[in-house]
Design an enzyme around this catalytic site. Sequence first.
Site, PDB file in Angstrom:
ATOM      1  N   LYS A   1       0.827  -1.208   0.000  1.00  0.00           N
ATOM      2  CA  LYS A   1       0.000   0.000   0.000  1.00  0.00           C
ATOM      3  C   LYS A   1       0.864   1.262   0.000  1.00  0.00           C
ATOM      4  CE  LYS A   1      -3.802  -2.500   2.140  1.00  0.00           C
ATOM      5  NZ  LYS A   1      -4.528  -2.873   3.353  1.00  0.00           N
TER       6      LYS A   1
ATOM      7  N   GLN B   1      -4.695  -1.191   9.521  1.00  0.00           N
ATOM      8  CA  GLN B   1      -4.571  -2.537   8.959  1.00  0.00           C
ATOM      9  C   GLN B   1      -5.157  -3.572   9.932  1.00  0.00           C
ATOM     10  OE1 GLN B   1      -3.374  -3.452   5.809  1.00  0.00           O
ATOM     11  NE2 GLN B   1      -4.104  -5.472   6.382  1.00  0.00           N
TER      12      GLN B   1
ATOM     13  N   ASP C   1     -11.103   2.837   4.032  1.00  0.00           N
ATOM     14  CA  ASP C   1     -11.331   1.398   3.990  1.00  0.00           C
ATOM     15  C   ASP C   1     -12.824   1.082   3.945  1.00  0.00           C
ATOM     16  OD1 ASP C   1      -9.410  -0.514   3.664  1.00  0.00           O
ATOM     17  OD2 ASP C   1      -8.838  -0.632   5.781  1.00  0.00           O
TER      18      ASP C   1
END
Length: 299
Positions: A60, A104, A127
């Site tokens: 990422k 994450q 997200d």
Amino acid sequence: MASPSDHKATIIDGKAVAQTIRSEIADEVRQLSQKYGKVPGLAVVIVGNRKDSQSYVGMKRKACAEVGIKSIDVDLPEDVPESELISKVHELNANPDVHGILVQLPLPKHINEEKVLTEISLEKDVDGFHPLNIGKLAMKGREPLFQPCTPKGCLELLSRSGISIKGKNAVVVGRSNIVGLPVSLLLLKADATVSIVHSRTPDPERLVREADIIIAAAGQPMMIKGSWIKPGAAVIDVGTNAVDDPSKKSGYRLVGDVDFQEACKVAGYITPVPGGVGPMTVAMLLRNTLDGAKRVIEQ
């Protein structure tokens, strides 16, 4: 006429599609930078040192650099108190140069995931996992500010491959918060007839065989056999499972939730693993970050 055994599914090249999307994003980032002197910023927060999480986060951060998005790295130790992680999130919420915040998952056991995700500013939830964003995703006539990246990537692969969703039978295998559930909501929004198959489904094969579109996200290596697949169906394989392979330098290879060799003989379209959904997840994260930045910078 060729015998059925010669059938070869069209391979959906996620890597190539993602590269196209990344160059589209790079162009837009350049334009923002020239016009407003500002670039999108993405904060990537990782807690602890899970190997898979670190490799995802590395991908990422690298992808950000490639398209000109500024990546703000936050690496916290495995044993960080929940309160400290939350104050870090608050700090990022308040930072005007940060347009997207990604924590994450999974988080270590001692941290309440929902509590942390709820603290992320809705406008920065790239997200798409804030309970309010998921709630809007679930409701007719409402739109979340951001759609979750992997599900969004799955639908993008279908649409860029010219596969229509409206009125089709779609079966989602797996019901995780990260993929199964949100992808079924997105398919529903796109007017598919949606079934979700999971570990408590008595006869998963029966349902999967009815599907025009299969999204495999169960985390079970090669669970879906060629015999489960309706001829001509589109198969999107979200699974990434490491299976032992002594012939590989790493000692393992990645396989999906679908038996790829078998499925190729029946399906109309299929994504490979690796090189299918994975690169799309990262591309959608960049897209969401850019969209979040544009909302702020262009207003």
